[in-house]
Design an enzyme around this catalytic site. Structure first.
Site, PDB file in Angstrom:
ATOM      1  N   CYS A   2       1.077  -1.191   0.014  1.00  0.00           N
ATOM      2  CA  CYS A   2       0.070   0.114   0.117  1.00  0.00           C
ATOM      3  C   CYS A   2       1.044   1.235  -0.144  1.00  0.00           C
ATOM      4  O   CYS A   2       1.734   1.181   0.762  1.00  0.00           O
ATOM      5  CB  CYS A   2      -0.859   0.119   1.176  1.00  0.00           C
ATOM      6  SG  CYS A   2      -1.950  -1.403   1.669  1.00  0.00           S
ATOM      7  N   ARG A  27       5.068   0.111  -5.899  1.00  0.00           N
ATOM      8  CA  ARG A  27       5.354  -0.543  -4.698  1.00  0.00           C
ATOM      9  C   ARG A  27       4.370  -1.905  -4.814  1.00  0.00           C
ATOM     10  O   ARG A  27       4.479  -2.697  -4.035  1.00  0.00           O
ATOM     11  CB  ARG A  27       4.662   0.289  -3.778  1.00  0.00           C
ATOM     12  CG  ARG A  27       5.660   1.207  -3.169  1.00  0.00           C
ATOM     13  CD  ARG A  27       4.894   2.219  -2.029  1.00  0.00           C
ATOM     14  NE  ARG A  27       4.992   1.513  -0.738  1.00  0.00           N
ATOM     15  CZ  ARG A  27       5.864   1.614   0.131  1.00  0.00           C
ATOM     16  NH1 ARG A  27       6.896   2.405  -0.117  1.00  0.00           N
ATOM     17  NH2 ARG A  27       5.396   1.164   1.340  1.00  0.00           N
ATOM     18  N   TRP A  74      -2.823  -2.582  -1.548  1.00  0.00           N
ATOM     19  CA  TRP A  74      -2.473  -3.980  -1.893  1.00  0.00           C
ATOM     20  C   TRP A  74      -3.047  -4.857  -0.903  1.00  0.00           C
ATOM     21  O   TRP A  74      -3.144  -4.862   0.447  1.00  0.00           O
ATOM     22  CB  TRP A  74      -1.059  -4.113  -1.572  1.00  0.00           C
ATOM     23  CG  TRP A  74      -0.477  -5.349  -1.796  1.00  0.00           C
ATOM     24  CD1 TRP A  74       0.155  -5.829  -3.281  1.00  0.00           C
ATOM     25  CD2 TRP A  74      -0.175  -6.456  -1.143  1.00  0.00           C
ATOM     26  NE1 TRP A  74       0.402  -7.102  -3.013  1.00  0.00           N
ATOM     27  CE2 TRP A  74       0.225  -7.536  -1.818  1.00  0.00           C
ATOM     28  CE3 TRP A  74      -0.273  -7.013   0.290  1.00  0.00           C
ATOM     29  CZ2 TRP A  74       0.849  -8.734  -1.336  1.00  0.00           C
ATOM     30  CZ3 TRP A  74      -0.004  -8.090   0.894  1.00  0.00           C
ATOM     31  CH2 TRP A  74       0.676  -8.952  -0.211  1.00  0.00           C
ATOM     32  N   ASN A 100      -2.322   2.241   5.746  1.00  0.00           N
ATOM     33  CA  ASN A 100      -1.341   1.255   5.399  1.00  0.00           C
ATOM     34  C   ASN A 100      -0.947   0.411   6.656  1.00  0.00           C
ATOM     35  O   ASN A 100      -1.067   0.967   7.605  1.00  0.00           O
ATOM     36  CB  ASN A 100       0.036   1.592   5.158  1.00  0.00           C
ATOM     37  CG  ASN A 100       0.221   2.313   3.515  1.00  0.00           C
ATOM     38  OD1 ASN A 100      -0.919   2.498   3.066  1.00  0.00           O
ATOM     39  ND2 ASN A 100       1.151   2.869   3.300  1.00  0.00           N
ATOM     40  N   GLY A 101      -1.021  -0.951   6.557  1.00  0.00           N
ATOM     41  CA  GLY A 101      -0.777  -1.510   7.741  1.00  0.00           C
ATOM     42  C   GLY A 101      -2.115  -2.528   7.955  1.00  0.00           C
ATOM     43  O   GLY A 101      -2.887  -2.871   7.045  1.00  0.00           O
ATOM     44  N   GLU A 489      18.207 -17.315  -7.433  1.00  0.00           N
ATOM     45  CA  GLU A 489      17.817 -15.783  -7.841  1.00  0.00           C
ATOM     46  C   GLU A 489      17.320 -15.963  -9.179  1.00  0.00           C
ATOM     47  O   GLU A 489      16.086 -15.096  -9.158  1.00  0.00           O
ATOM     48  CB  GLU A 489      18.911 -14.969  -7.652  1.00  0.00           C
ATOM     49  CG  GLU A 489      18.671 -13.525  -8.102  1.00  0.00           C
ATOM     50  CD  GLU A 489      17.566 -12.815  -7.279  1.00  0.00           C
ATOM     51  OE1 GLU A 489      16.960 -13.376  -6.373  1.00  0.00           O
ATOM     52  OE2 GLU A 489      17.363 -11.851  -7.809  1.00  0.00           O
ATOM     53  N   LYS A 493      13.555 -14.581 -10.151  1.00  0.00           N
ATOM     54  CA  LYS A 493      13.022 -13.478 -11.012  1.00  0.00           C
ATOM     55  C   LYS A 493      12.136 -14.138 -12.074  1.00  0.00           C
ATOM     56  O   LYS A 493      11.262 -13.349 -12.470  1.00  0.00           O
ATOM     57  CB  LYS A 493      14.583 -13.287 -11.493  1.00  0.00           C
ATOM     58  CG  LYS A 493      15.521 -12.190 -11.421  1.00  0.00           C
ATOM     59  CD  LYS A 493      14.780 -10.866 -10.673  1.00  0.00           C
ATOM     60  CE  LYS A 493      14.248 -10.842  -9.495  1.00  0.00           C
ATOM     61  NZ  LYS A 493      14.877 -10.753  -8.267  1.00  0.00           N
ATOM     62  N   GLU A 496       8.568 -14.570 -10.704  1.00  0.00           N
ATOM     63  CA  GLU A 496       7.950 -13.037 -10.363  1.00  0.00           C
ATOM     64  C   GLU A 496       7.398 -12.324 -11.335  1.00  0.00           C
ATOM     65  O   GLU A 496       6.344 -11.903 -11.402  1.00  0.00           O
ATOM     66  CB  GLU A 496       8.726 -12.243  -9.837  1.00  0.00           C
ATOM     67  CG  GLU A 496       9.496 -12.583  -8.397  1.00  0.00           C
ATOM     68  CD  GLU A 496      10.430 -11.647  -7.752  1.00  0.00           C
ATOM     69  OE1 GLU A 496      11.403 -11.232  -8.292  1.00  0.00           O
ATOM     70  OE2 GLU A 496      10.159 -10.844  -7.065  1.00  0.00           O
ATOM     71  N   HIS A 512      18.076 -36.423  -5.710  1.00  0.00           N
ATOM     72  CA  HIS A 512      17.580 -36.671  -4.298  1.00  0.00           C
ATOM     73  C   HIS A 512      15.808 -36.449  -4.471  1.00  0.00           C
ATOM     74  O   HIS A 512      15.353 -36.505  -3.523  1.00  0.00           O
ATOM     75  CB  HIS A 512      17.826 -35.986  -3.138  1.00  0.00           C
ATOM     76  CG  HIS A 512      19.442 -36.251  -2.919  1.00  0.00           C
ATOM     77  ND1 HIS A 512      19.984 -37.563  -2.451  1.00  0.00           N
ATOM     78  CD2 HIS A 512      20.615 -35.279  -2.926  1.00  0.00           C
ATOM     79  CE1 HIS A 512      21.190 -37.574  -2.297  1.00  0.00           C
ATOM     80  NE2 HIS A 512      21.733 -36.253  -2.700  1.00  0.00           N
ATOM     81  N   LYS A 611       6.414  -4.116  -3.940  1.00  0.00           N
ATOM     82  CA  LYS A 611       7.994  -3.593  -4.036  1.00  0.00           C
ATOM     83  C   LYS A 611       8.443  -3.856  -2.560  1.00  0.00           C
ATOM     84  O   LYS A 611       9.599  -4.444  -2.193  1.00  0.00           O
ATOM     85  CB  LYS A 611       8.344  -2.446  -4.458  1.00  0.00           C
ATOM     86  CG  LYS A 611       9.627  -1.859  -4.608  1.00  0.00           C
ATOM     87  CD  LYS A 611      10.431  -2.689  -5.521  1.00  0.00           C
ATOM     88  CE  LYS A 611      11.668  -2.370  -5.534  1.00  0.00           C
ATOM     89  NZ  LYS A 611      12.670  -3.682  -6.232  1.00  0.00           N
TER      90      LYS A 611
HETATM   91  O1  M6R Z   1      13.445  -4.477   0.099  1.00  0.00           O
HETATM   92  P1  M6R Z   1      13.695  -6.051   0.666  1.00  0.00           P
HETATM   93  O2  M6R Z   1      15.139  -6.526  -0.087  1.00  0.00           O
HETATM   94  O3  M6R Z   1      13.583  -6.414   2.408  1.00  0.00           O
HETATM   95  O4  M6R Z   1      12.675  -7.079  -0.015  1.00  0.00           O
HETATM   96  C1  M6R Z   1      12.903  -8.447   0.366  1.00  0.00           C
HETATM   97  C2  M6R Z   1      11.780  -8.986  -0.698  1.00  0.00           C
HETATM   98  O5  M6R Z   1      10.749  -8.671  -0.559  1.00  0.00           O
HETATM   99  C3  M6R Z   1      12.263  -8.878  -2.352  1.00  0.00           C
HETATM  100  O6  M6R Z   1      13.789  -9.120  -2.580  1.00  0.00           O
HETATM  101  C4  M6R Z   1      11.560  -9.505  -3.255  1.00  0.00           C
HETATM  102  O7  M6R Z   1      11.676 -10.994  -3.193  1.00  0.00           O
HETATM  103  C5  M6R Z   1      11.663  -9.140  -4.665  1.00  0.00           C
HETATM  104  N1  M6R Z   1      10.471  -8.882  -5.204  1.00  0.00           N
HETATM  105  C6  M6R Z   1      12.656  -9.795  -5.402  1.00  0.00           C
HETATM  106  O8  M6R Z   1      12.706  -9.443  -6.793  1.00  0.00           O
END
Ligand code: M6R
Length: 616
Positions: A2, A27, A74, A100-101, A489, A493, A496, A512, A611
């Site tokens: 949010c 965000r 969100w 927010n929250g 990673e 990516k 996501e 395994h 974000k």
């Molecule tokens: O802002 P942060 O690095 O603490 O965020 C952690 C994760 O939420 C963040 O890395 C998330 O996995 C991303 N969307 C990765 O692309």
């Protein structure tokens, strides 16, 4: 997650707030809304979907006002539809709030309010808060919206970044924070204010900001602002800071997406992460943010790294680097699990928290747990002035500039870079690394910008591979040693932003269990990079034998004579193993980007993602 924006001043508040909402779009959100006071009544417009939906029902020029609040939601409580979108109002339409929250005890409060005859038109905890504030206002003898807000917040459990406007006290915005970021921007002549959950919404208007802390309120009006605690104690002085980035950094600069721009910024962001921190002639590392921490860095016996998502992957690389260069034991923890496991810490531990946004609730709570146990914690953070940056005892900034694409790219490589610098520094402090080796590593680091550019110039080949990959519903990523977190990673990516199912794992783990998945329809991306070379080639054979399709990320020339004609190979420049992780991830970032682009995904704002994840 949010986003909140509020404005009071001489400009058209509707325009400023809508512009601010556009800035915080990155965000992640699923509905938007705005409230302002016009003709002595509260006007609320809200829509599910993108900001363009909201703009189709509210136009700044038709709604000139000096006070407005807005929100990107969100969804947590209640599906993303128009009625659950913020702002929320009370039963008399006297006030509007954006929140927010999460209000954790909202059910009890709602039950109490229903018994008193109040009604609700949404499923949200935030509407409960709006009605609760209004109910307290209804009962007050000396009517005061600030005090009604404060008294309501004294009874809620959970987190809030909150803005309240009232048609009865129309020239003010009441703002409060607990566990959800809130920043006050101070504009022209100190009587224009923009308050937001994110600096990006403020920088168009001013760079002068005050960071609101947990359990603080600020009341802004055309006459100025004042701060107090939620316990009603006036805060007389509060330091102002300057936003460090430029407006231009929030634009796409000719790229189709922010993510692509950020991938291409990496030669520069890597340099920014190292600037002024390496002394090549002496083989020394200088980390200004840790200069007062030398005793702790020298005497600690174990490091625990807490992080989430992509930052957790950089932590895994940090573990490898610190263990090999400084010979110190390292444990890497998901911040969310560590926080609630009641893990015993020792006096000689040091905790490192890694976060791009500096606002991730899971990481923040882990930091608070560490501090509760009296153990020092340092931050590796990108966003200057963020909550994690302020709550850790010391730290190192990434200086990667704002990362707008939800999928983290440049922040990840900068995290790895800072972890490498820290590992060298620790290696020297603990006499486990010679200055000669440090000099060699620094020399290799200095080559990185050119080497990254070389990989980026191979983008057309990677795009072609991506187009072939885009038709596979599942993709496996394997690696050994440093290749393992890179594989993780790469898989994150891809899932996501393309929504393809992908999994990363240590290459040896495949046999395994996951090997059962391998057939001619399963592409397997192998991050080789010279790590445990013979072993990884045995894993490649195991995949080939079962018909799996190989896409290999390897050092230039390393695969010669070993690849089959069906294999696809993406080469990266050779470096020492400690530096090569940064090179290995870049083709995987490009691959994910081009797969997602081919599939027509919303790359910068992928579905369901945020974000900065500011709820636990
Ligand atoms: O802002 P942060 O690095 O603490 O965020 C952690 C994760 O939420 C963040 O890395 C998330 O996995 C991303 N969307 C990765 O692309």
């Amino acid at each position: 997650m949010c986003g909140i924006v509020g404005y009071i001043g001489k400009k058209n508040a509707t325009e400023v707030v809508l512009n601010g909402l556009q800035r915080v779009e990155y965000r992640g959100y699923d509905s938007t809304g705005i409230a302002f006071i016009k003709n002595k009544s509260i006007q609320i417009y809200k829509k599910s979907g993108r900001l363009t939906q909201l703009l189709s029902v509210v136009q700044p020029d038709d709604n000139i006002t000096n006070v407005a609040i807005g929100h990107t939601r969100w969804a947590t409580h209640g599906i993303p539809n128009d009625s659950n979108a913020h702002p929320h109002s009370d039963n008399h339409n006297n006030i509007a709030v954006v929140h927010n929250g999460i209000i954790e005890n909202y059910r009890n409060i709602k039950t109490m309010l229903l018994q008193k005859g109040y009604n609700f038109s949404s499923d949200t905890d935030s509407e409960v808060l709006a009605v609760f504030i209004s109910s307290i206002y209804d009962e007050q003898i000396n009517k005061d919206i600030t005090e009604a807000t404060r008294l309501a917040l004294a009874k809620v459990q959970g987190t809030f970044g909150l803005l309240v406007i009232s048609k009865i006290e129309p020239n003010k915005i009441v703002c409060a924070r607990r566990g959800s970021p809130l920043i006050l921007g101070i504009g022209e002549d100190d009587n224009e204010f923009i308050v937001a959950s994110d600096q990006t919404a403020i920088v168009d208007y001013t760079k002068k900001v005050i960071f609101i802390e947990d359990d603080e309120m600020v009341v802004i009006s055309n006459d100025g602002y004042y701060l107090k605690t939620l316990d009603n104690i006036a805060i007389k002085t509060k330091e102002t800071s300057l936003i460090e980035f430029e407006l231009g950094q929030l634009e796409k600069g000719g790229f189709e997406h922010f993510m692509l721009k950020e991938i291409f910024e990496q030669p520069e962001t890597i340099m920014n992460a190292t600037r002024g921190r390496m002394i090549q002639e002496l083989g020394e590392i200088k980390l200004g943010g840790l200069s007062d921490f030398t005793d702790i860095l020298t005497n600690m016996k174990r490091i625990i790294i807490v992080a989430c998502g992509t930052s957790w992957h950089s932590a895994l690389i940090g573990e490898y680097l610190i263990e090999s260069l400084a010979r110190l034991p390292v444990e890497v923890e998901y911040a969310s699990e560590f926080r609630y496991r009641n893990a015993p810490l020792l006096d000689t531990d040091l905790v490192i928290a890694i976060s791009q946004s500096g606002e991730t609730a899971d990481t923040l709570e882990a930091i608070r747990e560490v501090k509760r146990q009296g153990v020092p914690v340092i931050g590796i953070v990108n966003v200057v002035g963020s909550t994690i940056a302020r709550e850790t005892n010391a730290g190192v900034y990434l200086h990667a500039g704002p990362e707008i694409g939800v999928a983290s790219t440049k922040a990840f490589t900068s995290q790895v870079m800072v972890l490498l610098l820290l590992s060298i520094h620790l290696g020297l402090l603990h006499n486990k690394l010679s200055s000669n080796k440090a000099k060699k590593l620094i020399a290799e680091i200095n080559k990185l910008p050119l080497q990254i550019n070389k990989i980026l110039s191979n983008k057309d080949k990677i795009k072609d591979i991506a187009i072939q990959l885009a038709s596979s519903p599942n993709v496996l990523y394997l690696g050994r040693g440093l290749g393992y977190p890179i594989a993780m990673e790469g898989a994150l990516k891809l899932k996501e932003i393309s929504y393809l199912h992908s999994e990363g794992m240590p290459a040896a783990e495949m046999k395994h269990g996951p090997i059962a998945l391998i057939d001619k329809n399963m592409p397997v991306i192998v991050v080789a990079m010279g790590e445990q070379d013979n072993k990884i080639w045995s894993n490649v054979e195991e995949i080939r034998t079962r018909g799996g399709r190989i896409i290999l990320i390897d050092n230039e020339g390393n695969s010669a004579g070993r690849v089959n004609k069906e294999d696809i190979i993406i080469e990266v420049p050779r470096s020492v193993i400690e530096v090569s992780a940064i090179l290995g991830v870049i083709p995987l970032q490009l691959l994910s980007y081009y797969v997602a682009n081919h599939l027509g995904r919303e790359i910068d704002n992928p579905r369901n993602l945020a974000k900065a994840v500011t709820v636990e």
